[in-house]
Design an enzyme around this catalytic site. Structure first.
Site, PDB file in Angstrom:
ATOM      1  N   GLU A 220      46.742  50.570  30.533  1.00 33.02           N
ATOM      2  CA  GLU A 220      46.645  50.098  31.657  1.00 33.02           C
ATOM      3  C   GLU A 220      46.429  48.470  31.853  1.00 33.02           C
ATOM      4  O   GLU A 220      45.965  47.947  32.585  1.00 33.02           O
ATOM      5  CB  GLU A 220      45.107  50.782  32.447  1.00 33.02           C
ATOM      6  CG  GLU A 220      45.437  52.245  32.395  1.00 33.02           C
ATOM      7  CD  GLU A 220      44.354  52.796  33.624  1.00 33.02           C
ATOM      8  OE1 GLU A 220      44.047  52.156  34.464  1.00 33.02           O
ATOM      9  OE2 GLU A 220      43.953  53.942  33.323  1.00 33.02           O
TER      10      GLU A 220
HETATM   11  N1  CAA Z   1      48.223  43.244  43.719  1.00 32.23           N
HETATM   12  C1  CAA Z   1      48.927  43.392  44.652  1.00 32.23           C
HETATM   13  N2  CAA Z   1      50.177  42.721  44.504  1.00 32.23           N
HETATM   14  C2  CAA Z   1      50.590  42.440  43.189  1.00 32.23           C
HETATM   15  C3  CAA Z   1      49.453  42.472  42.161  1.00 32.23           C
HETATM   16  C4  CAA Z   1      48.377  42.949  42.527  1.00 32.23           C
HETATM   17  N3  CAA Z   1      47.441  42.850  41.513  1.00 32.23           N
HETATM   18  N4  CAA Z   1      50.116  41.757  41.058  1.00 32.23           N
HETATM   19  C5  CAA Z   1      51.282  41.311  41.427  1.00 32.23           C
HETATM   20  N5  CAA Z   1      51.661  41.841  42.743  1.00 32.23           N
HETATM   21  C6  CAA Z   1      52.888  41.529  43.601  1.00 32.23           C
HETATM   22  C7  CAA Z   1      53.060  39.851  43.554  1.00 32.23           C
HETATM   23  O1  CAA Z   1      52.295  39.186  44.582  1.00 32.23           O
HETATM   24  C8  CAA Z   1      54.417  39.657  43.971  1.00 32.23           C
HETATM   25  O2  CAA Z   1      54.917  39.954  45.183  1.00 32.23           O
HETATM   26  P1  CAA Z   1      55.892  39.104  45.818  1.00 32.23           P
HETATM   27  O3  CAA Z   1      57.166  39.514  45.113  1.00 32.23           O
HETATM   28  O4  CAA Z   1      55.936  39.378  47.389  1.00 32.23           O
HETATM   29  O5  CAA Z   1      55.558  37.648  45.345  1.00 32.23           O
HETATM   30  C9  CAA Z   1      54.951  41.094  43.058  1.00 32.23           C
HETATM   31  O6  CAA Z   1      53.848  41.949  43.061  1.00 32.23           O
HETATM   32  C10 CAA Z   1      55.652  40.848  41.630  1.00 32.23           C
HETATM   33  O7  CAA Z   1      54.581  40.450  40.918  1.00 32.23           O
HETATM   34  P2  CAA Z   1      55.002  39.273  39.433  1.00 32.23           P
HETATM   35  O8  CAA Z   1      55.978  38.401  39.817  1.00 32.23           O
HETATM   36  O9  CAA Z   1      53.807  38.873  39.008  1.00 32.23           O
HETATM   37  O10 CAA Z   1      55.367  40.695  38.687  1.00 32.23           O
HETATM   38  P3  CAA Z   1      55.856  40.385  37.051  1.00 32.23           P
HETATM   39  O11 CAA Z   1      57.018  41.346  37.042  1.00 32.23           O
HETATM   40  O12 CAA Z   1      55.741  39.147  36.429  1.00 32.23           O
HETATM   41  O13 CAA Z   1      54.734  41.564  36.400  1.00 32.23           O
HETATM   42  C11 CAA Z   1      52.553  41.947  35.398  1.00 32.23           C
HETATM   43  C12 CAA Z   1      53.369  40.970  36.380  1.00 32.23           C
HETATM   44  C13 CAA Z   1      51.063  41.654  35.574  1.00 32.23           C
HETATM   45  C14 CAA Z   1      52.794  41.659  34.185  1.00 32.23           C
HETATM   46  C15 CAA Z   1      52.738  43.407  35.399  1.00 32.23           C
HETATM   47  O14 CAA Z   1      53.894  43.921  35.193  1.00 32.23           O
HETATM   48  C16 CAA Z   1      51.532  44.368  34.732  1.00 32.23           C
HETATM   49  O15 CAA Z   1      50.452  44.493  35.270  1.00 32.23           O
HETATM   50  N6  CAA Z   1      52.086  44.772  33.724  1.00 32.23           N
HETATM   51  C17 CAA Z   1      51.237  45.894  32.929  1.00 32.23           C
HETATM   52  C18 CAA Z   1      51.616  47.334  33.420  1.00 32.23           C
HETATM   53  C19 CAA Z   1      50.551  48.120  33.226  1.00 32.23           C
HETATM   54  O16 CAA Z   1      49.397  47.806  33.264  1.00 32.23           O
HETATM   55  N7  CAA Z   1      51.034  49.341  32.499  1.00 32.23           N
HETATM   56  C20 CAA Z   1      50.122  50.396  32.331  1.00 32.23           C
HETATM   57  C21 CAA Z   1      50.607  51.777  32.873  1.00 32.23           C
HETATM   58  S1  CAA Z   1      49.432  53.058  33.214  1.00 32.23           S
HETATM   59  C22 CAA Z   1      48.901  53.479  31.749  1.00 32.23           C
HETATM   60  O17 CAA Z   1      48.562  52.689  30.807  1.00 32.23           O
HETATM   61  C23 CAA Z   1      48.793  54.931  31.191  1.00 32.23           C
HETATM   62  C24 CAA Z   1      47.813  55.734  31.323  1.00 32.23           C
HETATM   63  O18 CAA Z   1      48.166  57.049  31.786  1.00 32.23           O
HETATM   64  C25 CAA Z   1      46.365  55.266  31.125  1.00 32.23           C
END
Ligand code: CAA
Length: 380
Positions: A364
């Site tokens: 996550e």
């Molecule tokens: N809430 C709402 N919107 C959000 C947000 C949030 N927390 N974070 C980003 N956004 C929005 C931004 O505002 C942006 O919007 P605009 O285009 O309108 O400006 C858009 O989303 C894109 O944001 P970023 O440019 O910041 O996106 P990014 O590509 O740079 O990625 C990141 C950001 C934080 C690295 C994200 O990719 C991330 O969280 N990566 C980790 C993924 C993850 O947690 N995966 C786990 C999957 S589930 C799992 O683990 C398996 C399970 O079953 C347990």
């Protein structure tokens, strides 16, 4: 600021504690060895309505509090971290995707109400082999065809995947647009072309069922689209903010469970003619760990309260996840050390807890991603 749970939240905590001690604890060792998920117990716990606890009654939840849900995840994770993540994914990643979505209430209810009482189980399909930390690197696509979409692609590391009745699949309706071309659909088990891979064999949380999911020309009715094209990435991110609070609760529960085993052991175990808790070096180590656990708890309850009160919680959730899961790793590792040779043996549980703790720093959003989220807000 008061982060003390109220009476109804404490009641939920007690229900979860009794369930964990009476139902989960007796079989945990065998289940860890055999990797068998206790589906009957998952459904039994679900009869309380716990999996839909924090969601509005209008959409099929119980209208309870997020802090109560957090306390429940913490309690079950004190005993069984694998059960904790199955619960957390069902409620906060699957349920959260539905509740946070822009779907009409009737659709939300259709897909949320059956998980509330554990009749159905949910999973969350975001991660792909090419899209882990970089969640934007999706390749799964959805193409409109009449009043359906046709989905193609693969997901991986899906917790609850092998037993899920419903999976939220995040995918691109317009690959050219990247995150702005992402949508989300609920895909039901048994839909032709939707298959589940082998159950993964893991270091820890061994009974949690995790697998790949494959979609080959899977036809999904348009009414199952919970995030319209362009809304999917933000829905995934918002939902993960809630999920990270769940993982923090899982981590804190594991830490507290291991701490308590070590504390009791230190009062009983005699060496050099006295209980080992009389060795000041060890007692001071426990004092430090207890302080870290309480600091982590404050961050976690603060994040849960922020979510509950409708305040921004992206950064509080990332801080809680980062801290609670690091504390989980530290406490479980120290607990193994405190118990010495016994700690390394299966019978005392702490070696399992140490294995279970590791993944909390990874899924996550790795803890490096949490730092990215926190620092991103600092230097906006
Ligand atoms: N809430 C709402 N919107 C959000 C947000 C949030 N927390 N974070 C980003 N956004 C929005 C931004 O505002 C942006 O919007 P605009 O285009 O309108 O400006 C858009 O989303 C894109 O944001 P970023 O440019 O910041 O996106 P990014 O590509 O740079 O990625 C990141 C950001 C934080 C690295 C994200 O990719 C991330 O969280 N990566 C980790 C993924 C993850 O947690 N995966 C786990 C999957 S589930 C799992 O683990 C398996 C399970 O079953 C347990």
């Amino acid at each position: 600021m008061n982060f003390e749970p109220n009476e109804s939240q404490l009641q939920t905590q007690t229900i979860a504690r009794e369930f964990a001690e009476k139902d989960l604890l007796p079989t945990i060792r065998e289940r860890d060895a055999s990797r068998a998920f206790p589906l009957d117990l998952f459904r039994k716990f679900g009869k309380t309505g716990i999996y839909g606890l924090p969601y509005a009654t209008e959409i099929g939840g119980l209208g309870g509090s997020y802090l109560a849900y957090v306390l429940a995840v913490e309690e079950v994770s004190k005993v069984d971290g694998a059960f904790g993540i199955a619960f957390s994914v069902d409620t906060s990643l699957y349920g959260g995707s539905i509740a946070n979505s822009s779907a009409p209430d009737a659709i939300k209810k259709k897909f949320l109400a059956p998980i509330t009482y554990g009749e159905k189980i949910g999973s969350f399909g975001l991660t792909e082999h090419s899209a882990g930390s970089d969640a934007a690197g999706q390749r799964t696509v959805a193409v409109k065809d009449g009043d359906s979409y046709i989905l193609n692609g693969s997901k991986c590391f899906n917790t609850n995947g092998p037993m899920a009745d419903y999976t939220v699949i995040y995918c691109l309706t317009d690959p050219e647009l990247g995150t702005k071309g992402m949508a989300a659909f609920v895909v039901e088990k048994g839909t032709p072309g939707f298959t589940v891979g082998q159950v993964e064999d893991k270091m820890g949380i061994r009974t949690a069922q995790v697998s790949d999911m494959h979609l080959t020309n899977v036809r999904v009715p348009v009414e199952n689209m919970i995030a319209k094209p362009g809304e999917g990435f933000k829905l995934a991110m918002k939902t993960l903010d809630g999920g990270r609070i769940g993982v923090a609760a899982q981590g804190l529960g594991i830490a507290k469970g291991a701490f308590e085993i070590a504390r009791k052991y230190m009062m009983e175990r005699q060496q050099f003619g006295k209980p080992i808790c009389k060795q000041q070096y060890l007692a001071f180590k426990m004092a430090e760990l207890q302080t870290k656990i309480q600091a982590a708890e404050l961050l976690l309850y603060k994040a849960a309260m922020a979510k509950e009160e409708g305040k921004p919680y992206t950064v509080p959730a990332a801080m809680a996840k980062l801290t609670c899961t690091n504390v989980a790793m530290e406490v479980t590792s120290e607990a193994v050390q405190m118990l010495g040779g016994n700690g390394y043996m299966k019978g005392y549980h702490v070696e399992r807890m140490m294995r279970d703790a590791k993944i909390t720093q990874i899924y996550e959003g790795t803890n490096e991603i949490q730092k990215l989220v926190i620092s991103g807000q600092l230097f906006r």
